[in-house]
Structure formats: structure tokens, C-alpha cells
Design an enzyme around this catalytic site. Structure first.
Site, PDB file in Angstrom:
ATOM      1  N   LYS A   1       6.318   3.186   0.168  1.00 14.77           N
ATOM      2  CA  LYS A   1       4.574   3.741   0.721  1.00 14.77           C
ATOM      3  C   LYS A   1       5.571   3.881   2.292  1.00 14.77           C
ATOM      4  O   LYS A   1       5.122   4.842   3.263  1.00 14.77           O
ATOM      5  CB  LYS A   1       3.731   2.531   0.593  1.00 14.77           C
ATOM      6  CG  LYS A   1       3.418   2.821  -0.266  1.00 14.77           C
ATOM      7  CD  LYS A   1       1.931   1.238  -0.691  1.00 14.77           C
ATOM      8  CE  LYS A   1       0.545   2.105  -1.689  1.00 14.77           C
ATOM      9  NZ  LYS A   1       1.339   2.083  -2.551  1.00 14.77           N
TER      10      LYS A   1
ATOM     11  N   GLU B   1      -0.640  -2.410   7.042  1.00 12.24           N
ATOM     12  CA  GLU B   1      -2.097  -1.691   8.400  1.00 12.24           C
ATOM     13  C   GLU B   1      -2.683  -2.006   8.108  1.00 12.24           C
ATOM     14  O   GLU B   1      -3.296  -3.217   7.806  1.00 12.24           O
ATOM     15  CB  GLU B   1      -2.379  -0.821   6.481  1.00 12.24           C
ATOM     16  CG  GLU B   1      -1.561   0.274   5.880  1.00 12.24           C
ATOM     17  CD  GLU B   1      -1.935   1.556   5.873  1.00 12.24           C
ATOM     18  OE1 GLU B   1      -3.044   1.441   5.072  1.00 12.24           O
ATOM     19  OE2 GLU B   1      -1.431   2.084   4.782  1.00 12.24           O
TER      20      GLU B   1
ATOM     21  N   HIS C   1      -9.592  -2.773  -4.690  1.00 14.80           N
ATOM     22  CA  HIS C   1      -8.898  -1.485  -4.468  1.00 14.80           C
ATOM     23  C   HIS C   1      -8.542  -0.604  -5.777  1.00 14.80           C
ATOM     24  O   HIS C   1      -8.140   0.396  -5.513  1.00 14.80           O
ATOM     25  CB  HIS C   1      -7.831  -1.540  -3.676  1.00 14.80           C
ATOM     26  CG  HIS C   1      -7.321  -2.458  -2.557  1.00 14.80           C
ATOM     27  ND1 HIS C   1      -8.117  -2.450  -1.424  1.00 14.80           N
ATOM     28  CD2 HIS C   1      -7.607  -4.137  -2.585  1.00 14.80           C
ATOM     29  CE1 HIS C   1      -8.456  -3.216  -0.659  1.00 14.80           C
ATOM     30  NE2 HIS C   1      -7.643  -4.481  -1.394  1.00 14.80           N
TER      31      HIS C   1
ATOM     32  N   ARG D   1       1.522  12.421  -9.246  1.00 17.87           N
ATOM     33  CA  ARG D   1       1.113  13.037 -10.977  1.00 17.87           C
ATOM     34  C   ARG D   1       0.158  13.827 -11.258  1.00 17.87           C
ATOM     35  O   ARG D   1      -0.363  13.492  -9.922  1.00 17.87           O
ATOM     36  CB  ARG D   1       1.136  11.134 -11.533  1.00 17.87           C
ATOM     37  CG  ARG D   1       0.399  10.642 -11.054  1.00 17.87           C
ATOM     38  CD  ARG D   1       0.883   9.047 -11.813  1.00 17.87           C
ATOM     39  NE  ARG D   1       0.289   7.792 -10.988  1.00 17.87           N
ATOM     40  CZ  ARG D   1      -0.717   7.462 -10.577  1.00 17.87           C
ATOM     41  NH1 ARG D   1      -1.365   8.018 -10.901  1.00 17.87           N
ATOM     42  NH2 ARG D   1      -1.038   6.742 -10.133  1.00 17.87           N
TER      43      ARG D   1
END
Length: 627
Positions: free
Chosen positions: A116, A200, A235, A297
Site C-alpha cells: 500500500k 492514514e 472493515h 484480481r
């Protein structure tokens, strides 16, 4: 086109790929572990190859064995599905090195988007807007905490190599940061073999918007519009839909253009999903949507895109991997109606969504919607893999219709003895905020107690239970003389004869009329239990109180393993005073970390849990005594 394909996966995604392959005349090859010998995806395939023991790390995650299986079966191509090795660049390279076709993106694209922090840096350079945060290499707890304080709480800790909600923690204050970081790193290391994290800023009214992209080997990239995956728990996505409610043409143009630019930046080929976080505090706006990550994917939620575009994304994957150009140009792809998907899990919302393990003795899914199921009646849900058992997808001209149809479909789910989240899904779909499209990723968390609490059985359900017991009694006394001593109804001089009986549901006694006919679906188990299905729930009725010796009952102070797993933390010692709800230990199971807590204020009287120990379901880990 390929003559044969091996799917390096299991469950519903393997069956989904097989369905398209059969339609295209491609021979199918399944791989399976020892736990999946009788699995539905094995039965679906033309050929099947055993690749190892039950544990995924010894079977589905061993690339060499999968390639050997492909060679042994004569497969020409490998489709990875999602999860397992689907985003493993080394495996993709090994597949092509073995002379097999890889039905996925280039390894270089997988690597570029696999971490990430690196992906965000790449996107910034490509002009794609990214969420503010910390992507640095210094992974010391001190530096991470300092960066979190500089960003400002709340912050989101995310595993660099993460996905599927694993290795992710929301931190509200500096005081809770250290514990959340340690837990996140443990889960990330266990799930991905990499404990690095990034930080974040946490958007207080976030929407999760993602865009389906497709590229071919001729340099063309298109988008197939957006999906909204904002309804999440911890999440992990619960309900997904396409298109996103409240999405203006301006915002759609901005987010789809950014997604295409992201795919082009890494030379993307095949199916991929670019995920964005949107600040929905003032509605969806193009300048308030930021890149989060790219999944290289096919996604679990791809069916909603298929329904609104009328396209088969797996067929597109086959054609692109075979070197063909994209079947359609951007201006030829149309958006039609609205689609909503719900993920049906074998789990119990009333016990913190713990997975429900065992055999599906009764398993009936609705017929009025699309169903992508990984299991059939008689199959088993094991502790070795993700407990998702099916996806239910509705499609209608309007969002209101699609949501209503999916809620009705979820209410028709009938599963026993395993518990499912079907009733929870119904309540999510009927939530007033969801119905009007006022959705953000915190909705379930705010309403969790209401959404996770099963509804009480209705009068109709009670009457059905009464009818079932009446039938059982009548069968029992059939053939006896018709005397008042065996009659089911009371003797009365006037008025209608009526009969009631005392039944027990969830340990509670209820007076139930012994009705004349059922109004709900019912399943009779022997001569002691009746299961009535209603609203996605299964209510078990008995004519006597449940056994009082249920091991592991929280009220007895016994803390038992709810499923097989590994003890990853022991947070107390014998003699410690604990408060109700206090964390006692953590158990890693079903790819997730579960916290076991105190059921009441008390003292730790016994502690048999050992750090790192593998325990079976029902193992006594600790015992509390009243203070």
C-alpha cells in the site's frame, strides 16, 4: 482460447469460474485439500487433484503443488480466483515459467500495487489523488505514534500488505495507539507474513467507492463503472451495490478517470479494482475522493458489476489472458438499473459474529435472485477457511426495488444447525439510513446492537411451532383409543376448543397455541426439537428446558475456545481482578483475531491458556469466580 483451466481456489469463486468455463467449452480442473475432499467445487469440476492437508498454508498456498497439479491434469491455464495466491507475483511468474497461461495481471502490476505504501507513492507520481497519511520506512512504535499524533486522531493503521479488513485498526486517541498497533502488526504478520503498516487520516463520514477496471495486452484500459461497498463491519464488506447511490455525473467522471489512470500507470492487464475513500459529509464530490489501494484480481463483489453491465467478467478474463483485445470499447459499455449483493456467512451475529462450524443439514437458498454458492446441503463448513457460504445478488430497474428484493431473498434463507448472518443482512437492508442511501462505513458500528440482535419469533412462527408439536403428539398417540385422556384439546361445554402448550426457545418458556396449519417453513428434528425459519433466522423450539450443563456458559465463568485456533495473547494471570467486558486473551482463528472477554466482574480463578498453544473448540481456557 484455452482448452482447459485449473482454478487455484475453492468455494464459490471456483464454482463461479467453472460456470463460465463450461459455457465456453473449456475443460475444468479443481484442486482440493484433505478437508475439501467432498466439497461442491470438487464435484463441479471435470477433474480434481488433491494438493495437501487441510491447512491452507500446506495446500492452497503452496504454489508448487498447484503447478504440479496443472501439469498432471493437462491444464493449459491457471485462474487464481481471489484470496490465497491471487495477488502473489512470485506465483504468477512461476505459472508462466512453467509454460502455463496466467489468467491475471502481469507480476509487475501485482508488485506495484501489492504494498500500500509503494502503491500510494506511485499513484501520487501518476497524478492520482491519495489519502493524506504516513508511508515511511521507519516502523518503530515511537515514530509511528509520533506520526499519528502529527496527522491527528482518529487515524487508521493499515497493514502495508493487507486486504480484506485484516491488519487494520481505527485508533481514536493516543492512549489506545500502542495496543492497537501491536494487535494490527500481529494480525498482519499472521495473515500476510509482513507486519509493516502505514497510517492514514480517518475520514469521519467515509464512503468506500471502488471502480472496476479492465486492461488488455494491446494497451487499452476501460472502466465498468463504480461500486459502493460502504456497508462494512470491522472493515469487511457486508453489502455492495452498483452504481453508488448519490453519485453525480461529475463525481463519476472524476473517480472513473482516476481509476483508469491508476491502471495505466502500472501497465495493467486483466480485471482489477481501484478502491477509493470518499468524504461524504457533503455528498459525493469529485475533489473529495482519494485513492486507497488497488486489488489486482477479480473481487468478491464483481457480480453487481456484471448485473448492471450485462457482461461476464470471467469471460473477459479468459479472452484477455488469451491475447484477445477487450470485447468492448469504453463508449460501448452501458449502465443498466441497480444491483445489490449480500455476503451470506456461516456466523452468529448474536455472539460477536463468531464463525459457525459444522454440517449443513438443512440448507435452502432463495430462487428469485442470483445465487453464487460455495456449498450445498450436506456439505460442511470447516474451521480452515473463510466462512462465507454464498452471495445473494438482486438486480432491478431502481435501487429501491433491488434493495427490497434482496431483503426478501435474505429473509428466505433457511440454514440449520449452523447459524448464519441472514437475519442481520435483512436488518441492514431494512435500515432507514441504508434505504435512503445515507450510507457510510460507520453505519453498522453505530447501529450494531440493533442490527446484530435477532428478532423475536412472530405469532405466526409460534403458531407454526405449536402446529409442529401437535403433529408430533398426534403421531405418537395415533392408534390409541379416542378417549378424553389422549385428546389434544381441552373439554369445554361451550365456545371453541383450543389448546396451548409450553415451549422453550433460547431457554425461555413461551405459551404457544397448537395451531391447525403452518404459516412458516418448519423443520422437525426427532421428537424433541422443531426449527422454525423466519426472516433469515432459525428458531429452535423444545418442549422442555434446554440442558442445564452447557459447557462454557459465560455465566458460569468458564471461558472456552469458541472454535479451533491459536492463543496469541494472554492478558491476565491467576488472581487478577477483572471487570465485565475486559479482554482476557485473544485467539487467532478463521484468519481473524478474536478477543475473549469477562462475562462479569470477578477474579481469575483458573488460567489454562498458554501463549502460542493450538486449542480445539470448547477447550477451557480460563475460569472466573465472583469477586
Amino acid at each position: 482460447m484455452f482448452k482447459s483451466v485449473l482454478v487455484a481456489n475453492r468455494g464459490e469463486i471456483a464454482r463461479r469460474v467453472f460456470a463460465t468455463a463450461r459455457r465456453l467449452g473449456i475443460e475444468t480442473v479443481a484442486v482440493y485439500s484433505e478437508a475439501d475432499t467432498q466439497a461442491a467445487h470438487v464435484r463441479d469440476a471435470d477433474r480434481a487433484v488433491l494438493i495437501g492437508p487441510a491447512a491452507a498454508r500446506e495446500s492452497y498456498l503452496v504454489g508448487e503443488r498447484i503447478i504440479e497439479a496443472a501439469r498432471a491434469a493437462g491444464a493449459e491455464a491457471i485462474h487464481p480466483g481471489y484470496g490465497f495466491l491471487s495477488e502473489n507475483a512470485d506465483f504468477a511468474e512461476a505459472v508462466t515459467a512453467a509454460g502455463l497461461a496466467w489468467i491475471g495481471p502481469p507480476p509487475s502490476a501485482i508488485r506495484a500495487m501489492g504494498l500500500k505504501d509503494a502503491a500510494k507513492d506511485l499513484m501520487q507520481k501518476a497524478g492520482v489523488p491519495v489519502t493524506p497519511g504516513y508511508l515511511g520506512e521507519d516502523q518503530s512504535a515511537k515514530r509511528l505514534k509520533a506520526e499519528a499524533e502529527a496527522i491527528g486522531f482518529p487515524v487508521l493503521i493499515k497493514a502495508v500488505a493487507g486486504g480484506g479488513g485484516k491488519g487494520m485498526r481505527l485508533v481514536e486517541s493516543a492512549e489506545t495507539f500502542d495496543a492497537a498497533l501491536a494487535s494490527c502488526q500481529r494480525e498482519a504478520a499472521a495473515s500476510f507474513g509482513d507486519d509493516r503498516v502505514l497510517l492514514e487520516t480517518y475520514v469521519t463520514r467515509p464512503r468506500h467507492i471502488e471502480v472496476q477496471v479492465f486492461g488488455d495486452s494491446h494497451g487499452d484500459v476501460v472502466h465498468l463503472f463504480e461500486r459502493d461497498c460502504s456497508l462494512q463491519r470491522r472493515h469487511q464488506k457486508v453489502i455492495e451495490e452498483a452504481p453508488a447511490p448519490g453519485m453525480s455525473e461529475e463525481a463519476r467522471a472524476a473517480v472513473t478517470a482516476a481509476a483508469v489512470k491508476a491502471a495505466q500507470a502500472v501497465g495493467y492487464v486483466g480485471a482489477g479494482t481501484v478502491e477509493f475513500i470518499a468524504d461524504a459529509s457533503q455528498g459525493l464530490k469529485g475533489d473529495r475522493i482519494w485513492f486507497m489501494e488497488m486489488n489486482t484480481r477479480l473481487q468478491v463483489e464483481h457480480p453487481v458489476t456484471e448485473m448492471v453491465t450485462g457482461l461476464d467478467l470471467v469471460e473477459w478474463q479468459f479472452r484477455v489472458a488469451a491475447g484477445e483485445p477487450l470485447p468492448l470499447k469504453q463508449d460501448e459499455i452501458r449502465l443498466n438499473g441497480h444491483a445489490v449483493e449480500a455476503r451470506l456467512y456461516a456466523e452468529n451475529p448474536a455472539t460477536g459474529f463468531l464463525p459457525s462450524i459444522g454440517r449443513l443439514d438443512s440448507f435452502s437458498l432463495p430462487t428469485g435472485v442470483r445465487v453464487d454458492a460455495g456449498v450445498e446441503e450436506g456439505d460442511a463448513v470447516t474451521p480452515f477457511y473463510d466462512p462465507m457460504i454464498a452471495k445473494l445478488i438482486s438486480h432491478a430497474p431502481t435501487r429501491d426495488q433491488a434493495v427490497a428484493e434482496l431483503a426478501e431473498a435474505c429473509a428466505e434463507v433457511e440454514v440449520h444447525p449452523l447459524k448464519t448472518n441472514a437475519g442481520f443482512l435483512v436488518r441492514c437492508l431494512e435500515s432507514p439510513d441504508f434505504i435512503v442511501g445515507s450510507v457510510d462505513t460507520g453505519l453498522i458500528g453505530r447501529e450494531l446492537e440493533t442490527l446484530a440482535t435477532p428478532a423475536e419469533p412472530s405469532p405466526e412462527a409460534l403458531a407454526t411451532a405449536g402446529w409442529a408439536f401437535r403433529e408430533m403428539v398426534e403421531r405418537e398417540i395415533e392408534g390409541q383409543a379416542a378417549t378424553p385422556w389422549v385428546a389434544l384439546t381441552g373439554f369445554r361445554l361451550n365456545g371453541p376448543a383450543a389448546a396451548t402448550t409450553r415451549l422453550f426457545v433460547d431457554g425461555r418458556a413461551i405459551e404457544v397455541e397448537m395451531g391447525d396449519q403452518p404459516s412458516r417453513s418448519v423443520h422437525v428434528l426427532g421428537d424433541e426439537e422443531v426449527v422454525v425459519f423466519e426472516g433469515g433466522e432459525s428458531f429452535v423450539f423444545r418442549d422442555h428446558p434446554p440442558a442445564a450443563d452447557a459447557d462454557g456458559a459465560a455465566g458460569d465463568g468458564q471461558v472456552r475456545a469458541p472454535m479451533p485456533g491459536k492463543v496469541t495473547q494472554v492478558l491476565v494471570k491467576v488472581g487478577d481482578r477483572v471487570a465485565k467486558g475486559q479482554a482476557l486473551l485473544t485467539l487467532e482463528a478463521m484468519k481473524m483475531e478474536h478477543t475473549l472477554t469477562a462475562a462479569f466482574d470477578g477474579v481469575v480463578a483458573e488460567l489454562s491458556a498458554e501463549l502460542g498453544a493450538q486449542v480445539s473448540e470448547g477447550t477451557l481456557l480460563a475460569r472466573l469466580a465472583e469477586a
